[in-house]
Design a protein around this motif. Structure first.
Motif, PDB file in Angstrom:
ATOM      1  N   ALA A   1      81.894  81.449  57.534  1.00 32.30           N
ATOM      2  CA  ALA A   1      82.519  82.008  58.907  1.00 32.30           C
ATOM      3  C   ALA A   1      83.544  80.780  59.497  1.00 32.30           C
ATOM      4  N   CYS A   2      82.846  79.535  59.504  1.00 31.11           N
ATOM      5  CA  CYS A   2      83.594  78.467  59.923  1.00 31.11           C
ATOM      6  C   CYS A   2      84.213  77.468  59.065  1.00 31.11           C
ATOM      7  N   GLY A   3      83.918  77.869  57.694  1.00 29.89           N
ATOM      8  CA  GLY A   3      84.799  76.753  56.693  1.00 29.89           C
ATOM      9  C   GLY A   3      83.911  75.698  56.557  1.00 29.89           C
ATOM     10  N   ALA A   4      82.628  75.484  56.698  1.00 27.93           N
ATOM     11  CA  ALA A   4      82.084  74.336  56.538  1.00 27.93           C
ATOM     12  C   ALA A   4      81.166  74.187  55.099  1.00 27.93           C
ATOM     13  N   THR A   5      80.714  73.018  54.619  1.00 29.35           N
ATOM     14  CA  THR A   5      79.874  73.131  53.469  1.00 29.35           C
ATOM     15  C   THR A   5      78.401  72.925  53.781  1.00 29.35           C
ATOM     16  N   ILE A   6      77.672  73.497  53.065  1.00 30.46           N
ATOM     17  CA  ILE A   6      76.245  72.912  53.334  1.00 30.46           C
ATOM     18  C   ILE A   6      75.824  71.845  52.508  1.00 30.46           C
ATOM     19  N   CYS A   7      75.601  70.645  53.345  1.00 31.30           N
ATOM     20  CA  CYS A   7      75.197  69.597  52.598  1.00 31.30           C
ATOM     21  C   CYS A   7      73.458  69.340  52.428  1.00 31.30           C
ATOM     22  N   ASN A   8      73.369  68.736  51.450  1.00 33.27           N
ATOM     23  CA  ASN A   8      71.621  68.358  50.987  1.00 33.27           C
ATOM     24  C   ASN A   8      71.086  67.001  51.279  1.00 33.27           C
ATOM     25  N   ARG A   9      72.057  66.116  51.400  1.00 38.76           N
ATOM     26  CA  ARG A   9      71.794  64.716  51.964  1.00 38.76           C
ATOM     27  C   ARG A   9      72.531  64.406  52.895  1.00 38.76           C
ATOM     28  N   THR A  10      72.244  63.464  53.739  1.00 45.91           N
ATOM     29  CA  THR A  10      72.898  62.852  54.857  1.00 45.91           C
ATOM     30  C   THR A  10      73.936  61.566  54.346  1.00 45.91           C
TER      31      THR A  10
ATOM     32  N   TYR B   1      64.240  54.811  59.305  1.00 49.17           N
ATOM     33  CA  TYR B   1      64.739  55.829  58.326  1.00 49.17           C
ATOM     34  C   TYR B   1      65.421  56.979  59.024  1.00 49.17           C
ATOM     35  N   ILE B   2      64.707  57.445  60.120  1.00 48.84           N
ATOM     36  CA  ILE B   2      65.530  58.442  61.301  1.00 48.84           C
ATOM     37  C   ILE B   2      66.501  57.973  61.614  1.00 48.84           C
ATOM     38  N   GLU B   3      66.563  56.723  62.176  1.00 50.03           N
ATOM     39  CA  GLU B   3      67.815  56.043  62.769  1.00 50.03           C
ATOM     40  C   GLU B   3      68.995  56.120  61.807  1.00 50.03           C
ATOM     41  N   LYS B   4      68.784  55.801  60.426  1.00 49.30           N
ATOM     42  CA  LYS B   4      69.681  55.772  59.442  1.00 49.30           C
ATOM     43  C   LYS B   4      70.219  57.004  59.243  1.00 49.30           C
ATOM     44  N   ILE B   5      69.542  58.225  59.101  1.00 51.75           N
ATOM     45  CA  ILE B   5      69.849  59.472  58.655  1.00 51.75           C
ATOM     46  C   ILE B   5      70.701  60.003  60.044  1.00 51.75           C
ATOM     47  N   CYS B   6      70.493  59.718  61.128  1.00 51.97           N
ATOM     48  CA  CYS B   6      71.052  60.144  62.495  1.00 51.97           C
ATOM     49  C   CYS B   6      72.174  59.482  62.730  1.00 51.97           C
ATOM     50  N   ASN B   7      72.441  58.200  62.465  1.00 49.30           N
ATOM     51  CA  ASN B   7      73.777  57.524  62.344  1.00 49.30           C
ATOM     52  C   ASN B   7      74.847  57.896  61.358  1.00 49.30           C
ATOM     53  N   GLU B   8      74.195  58.390  60.057  1.00 45.90           N
ATOM     54  CA  GLU B   8      75.229  59.126  59.036  1.00 45.90           C
ATOM     55  C   GLU B   8      75.574  60.187  59.556  1.00 45.90           C
ATOM     56  N   VAL B   9      74.905  60.949  60.310  1.00 49.64           N
ATOM     57  CA  VAL B   9      75.338  62.213  60.853  1.00 49.64           C
ATOM     58  C   VAL B   9      76.194  62.126  62.212  1.00 49.64           C
ATOM     59  N   ILE B  10      76.038  61.121  62.918  1.00 50.69           N
ATOM     60  CA  ILE B  10      76.790  60.564  63.974  1.00 50.69           C
ATOM     61  C   ILE B  10      78.219  60.274  63.598  1.00 50.69           C
ATOM     62  N   ALA B  11      78.281  59.417  62.437  1.00 49.11           N
ATOM     63  CA  ALA B  11      79.505  58.973  61.953  1.00 49.11           C
ATOM     64  C   ALA B  11      80.743  59.903  61.903  1.00 49.11           C
ATOM     65  N   LEU B  12      80.316  61.187  61.548  1.00 51.95           N
ATOM     66  CA  LEU B  12      81.314  62.210  61.342  1.00 51.95           C
ATOM     67  C   LEU B  12      81.699  62.991  62.811  1.00 51.95           C
ATOM     68  N   LYS B  13      80.996  62.547  63.711  1.00 50.27           N
ATOM     69  CA  LYS B  13      81.030  63.180  65.089  1.00 50.27           C
ATOM     70  C   LYS B  13      81.332  64.547  65.306  1.00 50.27           C
ATOM     71  N   PRO B  14      80.234  65.324  64.536  1.00 51.46           N
ATOM     72  CA  PRO B  14      80.147  66.722  64.961  1.00 51.46           C
ATOM     73  C   PRO B  14      79.665  67.075  66.221  1.00 51.46           C
ATOM     74  N   ASP B  15      80.055  68.424  66.736  1.00 50.76           N
ATOM     75  CA  ASP B  15      79.664  68.875  68.074  1.00 50.76           C
ATOM     76  C   ASP B  15      78.199  69.627  67.752  1.00 50.76           C
ATOM     77  N   LEU B  16      77.997  69.925  66.588  1.00 47.18           N
ATOM     78  CA  LEU B  16      76.896  71.077  66.455  1.00 47.18           C
ATOM     79  C   LEU B  16      76.371  70.951  65.131  1.00 47.18           C
ATOM     80  N   VAL B  17      74.939  70.470  65.095  1.00 45.63           N
ATOM     81  CA  VAL B  17      74.413  70.199  63.763  1.00 45.63           C
ATOM     82  C   VAL B  17      73.423  71.485  63.470  1.00 45.63           C
ATOM     83  N   ILE B  18      73.478  72.131  62.459  1.00 44.16           N
ATOM     84  CA  ILE B  18      72.744  73.302  62.199  1.00 44.16           C
ATOM     85  C   ILE B  18      72.000  72.904  60.693  1.00 44.16           C
ATOM     86  N   THR B  19      70.671  72.816  60.831  1.00 44.40           N
ATOM     87  CA  THR B  19      69.850  72.534  59.629  1.00 44.40           C
ATOM     88  C   THR B  19      68.800  73.723  59.268  1.00 44.40           C
ATOM     89  N   GLU B  20      68.621  73.755  57.920  1.00 48.23           N
ATOM     90  CA  GLU B  20      67.739  75.063  57.673  1.00 48.23           C
ATOM     91  C   GLU B  20      65.922  74.294  57.634  1.00 48.23           C
TER      92      GLU B  20
END
Length: 552
Positions: free
Chosen positions: A327-336, A275-294
């Protein structure tokens, strides 16, 4: 402060107090609250030291902060304090003026109540006076202002900060307030929306010099990256904001799992890892440099993200996340599993982590079009920083009020004296008994310049007489008091201005509060009054017993 408060207890032994006595009690309560605040008006104002029940100490001349800490019993005094809170929420400035004026408007009504004049006559005259004051203010005294002229705007904010603790660092504070306010301004449907509370955050860090304070073109949060191998400085980062856990969700309904074989436990662990590998791969697919989560990020998720060279900040406050999104024009997402390319924020120029004192802070700065900002305050101690923050909030509110309603009126008591003169001239044409309460409002308005003169040690009678003579001449509406020396000066050349919206709110709130308190002719309490002799408070209260017969 509760002295002389007539409380009517609903039992048969109580005598009802007459309406006049209650009205006079209310007037006294209003005057008492105004007297507490009076010495805090103007550049030569005194500070009040407030002690809270926990033993903390606050030193301030901010009207709202002082009144919040006052412990009063009288209901009329409580409503006066509520007035200051309303003024602070609505315009963020003028809390002292509104209390002083409301107290004086009540005070001038006292003689009419002694003369047996009915409160409804006084109220009708007050309402008429309020309408005329608001009309004259907008049409005869106010002057339009160019919001885009920075020098003009700094002058306006300076007149607000002149009475504050931060006045020594006036230019710095005005620059900070203007920068912050113009950064968070948004134009929508020809309307300007400026939400200072939500998007201009003040971060106080004790230490350093007050001159080191600045407005960041972006956001600062008190966080460090979750893993030591993650990058701590990224230029032009792609930022992804999440509002979901990067941890395995424990089953909410399945609370007990039967394990019969050794392999079953490893199966459950494998499910978690997959499960964790799946959500990490969904995040990595977008190639972000910084992930910020609440929410949280598990160790395994950190492992996958470090391998993909992604930095992570976790458990960031929702309010901070909203600011970063703006400030940076991002959208807060609720699901990966619903992530899209347009959710990534690319408006930020630099992400870096700095150590200030003993703590680490993440800076997301150099944003291209930030609609949120952080004000970084440095100073000697927490007390100093708290007072500077209160002063800055006032300055930002002044800047906001002028940007939303770009009209100014002269400060230093000039507006009040001009309105008093106009009301006096109008009162001559009013016939009947109404003219006396109407004229009394013009006397009440003079309390603001009189208090300014008293607080700087000048002679009130001589100065007021001289300035009245100035205002009696036509088109002389801008003469007021220099609050530092007590001299009479022309506010146009002296450069002290106030926003029209603040003044309008002060007059409306003060006079309407006085009207409300004058309409009260009884204070009825539903609380039983304990007789101190018969029922001492220290004695334990017994449960009522059923009586067996009539009492003797």
């Amino acid at each position: 402060m509760a002295g002389g408060m007539p409380i009517i207890v609903l039992n048969q032994n109580t005598k009802r107090e007459s309406g006049r006595k209650v009205q006079l009690g209310n007037i006294d309560a209003g005057k008492t609250v105004a007297d507490v605040i009076r010495t805090c008006l103007g550049p030569r104002s005194m500070l009040k030291m407030l002690m809270d029940p926990m033993g903390g100490i606050v030193m301030t001349n901010d009207g709202n902060a002082i009144l919040r800490e006052l412990n009063v019993k009288h209901p009329a005094a409580k409503s006066m304090i509520e007035v200051a809170r309303t003024q602070d929420e609505e315009t963020g400035d003028g809390t002292k003026s509104v209390i002083i004026l409301a107290g004086e408007v009540l005070s001038v009504a006292e003689q009419f109540i002694h003369q047996q004049m009915h409160p409804t006559i006084i109220i009708a005259a007050y309402r008429q006076a309020l309408e005329d004051v608001i009309y004259d203010l907008k049409n005869k005294i106010a002057t339009p202002v160019d919001v885009n002229n920075k020098e003009e705007m700094i002058k306006i904010v300076k007149s607000c900060l002149g009475t504050k603790f931060i006045s020594k660092w006036m230019d710095l504070a005005c620059g900070i307030a203007l920068d912050a306010t113009s950064t968070v301004a948004i134009e929508e449907n020809n309307k300007r929306e400026i939400d200072i509370k939500r998007y201009a955050k003040v971060e106080k860090i004790p230490g350093g010099l007050l001159e080191d304070s600045k407005v960041l073109k972006g956001v600062m949060v008190n966080k460090d990256v979750t893993h030591p191998k993650m990058r701590r400085r990224i230029e032009n980062p792609r930022i992804l904001l999440l509002d979901c856990n990067m941890e395995y969700k424990k089953g909410e309904s399945v609370t007990n799992i039967e394990i019969s074989q050794e392999t079953d436990f490893s199966k459950i662990l494998k499910l978690e890892e997959e499960y964790i590998e799946k959500i990490c791969n969904e995040v990595i697919a977008l190639k972000p440099d910084l992930v910020i989560t609440e929410k949280g990020v598990s160790d395994l998720a950190q492992h996958y993200l470090v391998k993909a060279n992604i930095s992570v900040l976790r458990r960031v406050r929702k309010s901070d996340n909203n600011r970063i999104a703006r400030a940076c024009g991002a959208t807060i997402c609720n699901r990966t599993d619903e992530l899209k390319e347009e959710d990534i924020g690319t408006g930020c120029g630099l992400f870096e982590i700095q150590k200030i004192g003993d703590e680490y802070f993440s800076f997301i700065t150099d944003c291209k079009n930030p609609k949120a900002c952080t004000i970084l305050l440095r100073g000697a101690s927490k007390d100093v920083l708290s007072e500077v923050e209160r002063n800055l909030q006032d300055a930002m509110n002044v800047a906001r009020n002028v940007m939303v309603d770009p009209y100014l009126v002269p400060g230093g008591g000039a507006t009040e004296l001009a309105l008093a003169q106009a009301l006096n001239d109008r009162a001559k044409s009013i016939t009947g008994v109404h003219q006396w309460p109407y004229r009394a409002i013009s006397r009440a308005l003079e309390i603001i310049p009189r208090t300014l003169i008293q607080n700087c040690g000048a002679n009130p009678i001589r100065t007021l007489t001289a300035i009245r003579a100035k205002h009696a001449q036509p088109n002389n509406t801008s003469w007021g008091i220099d609050g530092t020396t007590g001299q009479i000066v022309d506010m146009k050349s002296f450069g002290v201005w106030e926003p029209l919206s603040v003044k309008q709110q002060i007059y409306k709130t003060a006079i309407e509060t006085a009207i409300l308190l004058l309409r009260i002719d009884d204070i009825v309490s539903g609380v039983k009054k304990q007789d101190a002799l018969n029922a001492p408070s220290s004695a334990p209260q017994e449960a009522p017993q059923a009586s067996e017969g009539p009492e003797p």
